[in-house]
Write a protein that holds these residues in place. Structure first.
Motif, mmCIF file in Angstrom:
data_model
loop_
_atom_site.group_PDB
_atom_site.id
_atom_site.type_symbol
_atom_site.label_atom_id
_atom_site.label_comp_id
_atom_site.label_asym_id
_atom_site.label_seq_id
_atom_site.Cartn_x
_atom_site.Cartn_y
_atom_site.Cartn_z
ATOM 1 N N TYR A 1 25.452 -102.761 10.606
ATOM 2 C CA TYR A 1 24.042 -102.418 10.673
ATOM 3 C C TYR A 1 23.187 -103.365 9.834
ATOM 4 C CZ TYR A 1 25.549 -97.985 12.739
ATOM 5 O OH TYR A 1 26.099 -97.040 13.562
ATOM 6 N N THR A 2 21.921 -103.430 10.215
ATOM 7 C CA THR A 2 20.916 -104.193 9.478
ATOM 8 C C THR A 2 19.928 -103.216 8.849
ATOM 9 O OG1 THR A 2 21.076 -106.133 10.920
ATOM 10 C CG2 THR A 2 19.039 -105.872 9.659
ATOM 11 N N LEU A 3 19.624 -103.427 7.580
ATOM 12 C CA LEU A 3 18.680 -102.587 6.846
ATOM 13 C C LEU A 3 17.525 -103.456 6.354
ATOM 14 C CD1 LEU A 3 17.784 -99.988 5.403
ATOM 15 C CD2 LEU A 3 19.404 -100.532 3.572
ATOM 16 N N LYS A 4 16.308 -103.064 6.718
ATOM 17 C CA LYS A 4 15.115 -103.800 6.311
ATOM 18 C C LYS A 4 14.223 -102.909 5.439
ATOM 19 C CE LYS A 4 14.965 -106.325 10.715
ATOM 20 N NZ LYS A 4 14.138 -106.635 11.911
ATOM 21 N N TYR A 5 13.644 -103.536 4.427
ATOM 22 C CA TYR A 5 12.692 -102.829 3.559
ATOM 23 C C TYR A 5 11.525 -103.760 3.277
ATOM 24 C CZ TYR A 5 10.584 -100.651 -0.530
ATOM 25 O OH TYR A 5 9.684 -100.087 -1.407
ATOM 26 N N SER A 6 10.298 -103.235 3.343
ATOM 27 C CA SER A 6 9.133 -104.064 3.077
ATOM 28 C C SER A 6 8.040 -103.262 2.390
ATOM 29 C CB SER A 6 8.580 -104.666 4.378
ATOM 30 O OG SER A 6 8.131 -103.640 5.246
ATOM 31 N N GLU A 7 7.225 -103.972 1.610
ATOM 32 C CA GLU A 7 6.046 -103.405 0.978
ATOM 33 C C GLU A 7 4.855 -104.292 1.329
ATOM 34 O OE1 GLU A 7 6.304 -102.848 -3.190
ATOM 35 O OE2 GLU A 7 8.051 -101.531 -3.095
ATOM 36 N N SER A 8 3.707 -103.661 1.546
ATOM 37 C CA SER A 8 2.497 -104.429 1.838
ATOM 38 C C SER A 8 1.292 -103.698 1.277
ATOM 39 C CB SER A 8 2.331 -104.621 3.350
ATOM 40 O OG SER A 8 2.221 -103.361 4.005
ATOM 41 N N GLY A 9 0.249 -104.475 0.971
ATOM 42 C CA GLY A 9 -0.967 -103.887 0.427
ATOM 43 C C GLY A 9 -1.674 -104.858 -0.495
ATOM 44 N N PRO A 10 -2.804 -104.447 -1.040
ATOM 45 C CA PRO A 10 -3.584 -105.352 -1.898
ATOM 46 C C PRO A 10 -2.900 -105.660 -3.230
ATOM 47 C CG PRO A 10 -4.530 -103.140 -1.883
ATOM 48 C CD PRO A 10 -3.475 -103.164 -0.822
ATOM 49 N N LYS B 1 15.925 -108.058 3.780
ATOM 50 C CA LYS B 1 16.746 -107.612 4.897
ATOM 51 C C LYS B 1 18.215 -107.867 4.580
ATOM 52 C CE LYS B 1 16.879 -109.988 8.777
ATOM 53 N NZ LYS B 1 16.520 -110.528 10.123
ATOM 54 N N LYS B 2 19.038 -106.841 4.793
ATOM 55 C CA LYS B 2 20.479 -106.947 4.598
ATOM 56 C C LYS B 2 21.163 -106.752 5.950
ATOM 57 C CE LYS B 2 19.500 -107.354 0.329
ATOM 58 N NZ LYS B 2 19.468 -108.723 -0.243
ATOM 59 N N THR B 3 22.028 -107.666 6.307
ATOM 60 C CA THR B 3 22.662 -107.637 7.617
ATOM 61 C C THR B 3 24.163 -107.393 7.515
ATOM 62 O OG1 THR B 3 22.977 -110.040 7.618
ATOM 63 C CG2 THR B 3 20.920 -109.192 8.547
ATOM 64 N N TRP C 1 16.233 -95.949 12.420
ATOM 65 C CA TRP C 1 14.880 -95.916 11.875
ATOM 66 C C TRP C 1 14.110 -97.136 12.346
ATOM 67 C CZ3 TRP C 1 14.924 -94.811 5.865
ATOM 68 C CH2 TRP C 1 15.226 -93.453 5.639
ATOM 69 N N THR C 2 12.799 -96.974 12.558
ATOM 70 C CA THR C 2 11.917 -98.099 12.835
ATOM 71 C C THR C 2 10.636 -97.920 12.031
ATOM 72 O OG1 THR C 2 12.785 -98.329 15.090
ATOM 73 C CG2 THR C 2 10.692 -99.413 14.603
ATOM 74 N N ASP C 3 10.480 -98.727 10.992
ATOM 75 C CA ASP C 3 9.284 -98.697 10.134
ATOM 76 C C ASP C 3 8.940 -97.284 9.663
ATOM 77 O OD1 ASP C 3 8.951 -101.435 10.267
ATOM 78 O OD2 ASP C 3 7.610 -101.352 11.996
ATOM 79 N N GLY D 1 19.624 -100.050 11.723
ATOM 80 C CA GLY D 1 20.331 -99.847 12.981
ATOM 81 C C GLY D 1 21.185 -101.056 13.277
ATOM 82 N N GLY D 2 21.882 -101.023 14.409
ATOM 83 C CA GLY D 2 22.722 -102.150 14.770
ATOM 84 C C GLY D 2 23.742 -101.781 15.837
ATOM 85 N N PHE D 3 24.858 -102.493 15.833
ATOM 86 C CA PHE D 3 25.897 -102.308 16.841
ATOM 87 C C PHE D 3 27.041 -101.460 16.288
ATOM 88 C CE2 PHE D 3 23.676 -106.075 18.281
ATOM 89 C CZ PHE D 3 23.611 -105.873 19.651
ATOM 90 N N GLY D 4 27.655 -100.694 17.198
ATOM 91 C CA GLY D 4 28.764 -99.837 16.783
ATOM 92 C C GLY D 4 29.860 -99.778 17.835
#
Length: 207
Positions: free
Chosen positions: A36-45, A52-54, A178-180, A196-199
Motif C-alpha cells: 500500500y501507499t500512504l500519503k499525508y499532506s498539510e496546506s494553508g497560510p 508519501k510512503k510506498t 482513503w482519499t484525502d 490504498g494499493g494492490f493486494g
C-alpha cells in the motif's frame, strides 16, 4: 461517526435481505497481503508539507457473504509504518528529523458487486467505508505534527478472482481505502491523508 452509522446500517440491511435466502448464500473467509501507499499532506497560510510512503506491507483478514451478483464483506487489516528523514528547515525544524507514518489498524465494511466471466473467473467492484487510526510520530519536538486519530473515509476498489477449485479462489485487487480524508482543520490550515494499493488474497468458501 455519521458515516460509520450509515455504512453499518447499509451492511445490516443487505445482510438481513440475503438471509431470507440463506440456502443460496455463500459464506467465505480469506487471508490477504498488500503493498500500500500512504500519503499525508498539510496546506494553508501557516505552512505546507507533503510526504508519501510506498510499498508498505499489509496483512488482511476478510469475512463475507456472496449472493448471486451481490455480496458484503468486512475486513480487518494492519499496515506497516513508513519512515523518512527530513532536512533542517522542514516545518521550521532547526535540525533534521525522522518521521514515522502509519494508518493501522483498519476495518472496512464493503458492498460487493460481482460478475462471473466464467466458472473459473470472477470480477468485482467494492464500495463502502474504512475506519483507520492514523499515527504520525516525529523525533523532533515543537513540530505540532503528532497525531493519533481514528478517521473514516470512503472506500472503493476493483478485483478479479481465479477459482482453481469450486471452493477456493486466488484474487488480485486494487483498492483505495482513503482519499484525502481530513485529519485536522484549524485556522485556515488543514491536513489530509490517503492510503490504498494492490493486494493478493486466498479465499475459502463454505457451502
Amino acid at each position: 461517526m455519521k458515516k460509520i452509522v450509515f455504512y453499518m446500517s447499509m451492511f445490516s440491511i443487505f445482510f438481513s435481505a440475503t438471509a431470507l435466502h440463506a440456502q443460496e448464500v455463500k459464506v467465505y473467509a480469506a487471508l490477504g497481503a498488500g503493498a500500500y501507499t500512504l500519503k499525508y499532506s498539510e496546506s494553508g497560510p501557516a505552512r505546507a508539507f507533503s510526504t508519501k510512503k510506498t510499498a508498505l506491507p499489509a496483512g488482511i483478514l476478510r469475512l463475507g457473504v456472496d449472493y448471486g451478483y451481490l455480496g458484503a464483506e468486512i475486513r480487518v487489516g494492519v499496515v506497516k509504518a513508513g519512515s523518512g528523514t527530513y532536512g533542517a528547515g522542514t516545518l521550521g525544524s532547526a535540525s533534521p528529523f525522522n518521521l514515522k507514518l502509519q494508518a493501522s489498524p483498519f476495518i472496512s465494511y464493503l458492498a460487493k458487486f460481482q460478475y462471473p466471466v466464467s466458472k473459473s473467473f470472477n470480477t468485482y467492484l467494492l464500495l463502502g467505508g474504512t475506519a483507520a487510526k492514523l499515527r504520525i510520530t516525529p523525533t523532533a519536538t515543537g513540530l505540532f505534527l503528532n497525531s493519533n486519530k481514528t478517521k473514516t473515509g470512503f472506500t472503493y476498489g476493483i478485483g478479479v478472482e481465479y477459482k482453481p477449485r469450486p471452493l477456493f479462489a486466488v484474487g488480485l485487487e486494487w483498492i483505495q481505502y482513503w482519499t484525502d480524508v481530513k485529519i485536522v482543520e484549524s485556522g485556515g490550515n488543514q491536513s489530509k491523508a490517503s492510503f490504498g494499493g494492490f493486494g493478493l488474497s486466498f479465499r475459502r468458501s463454505f457451502d
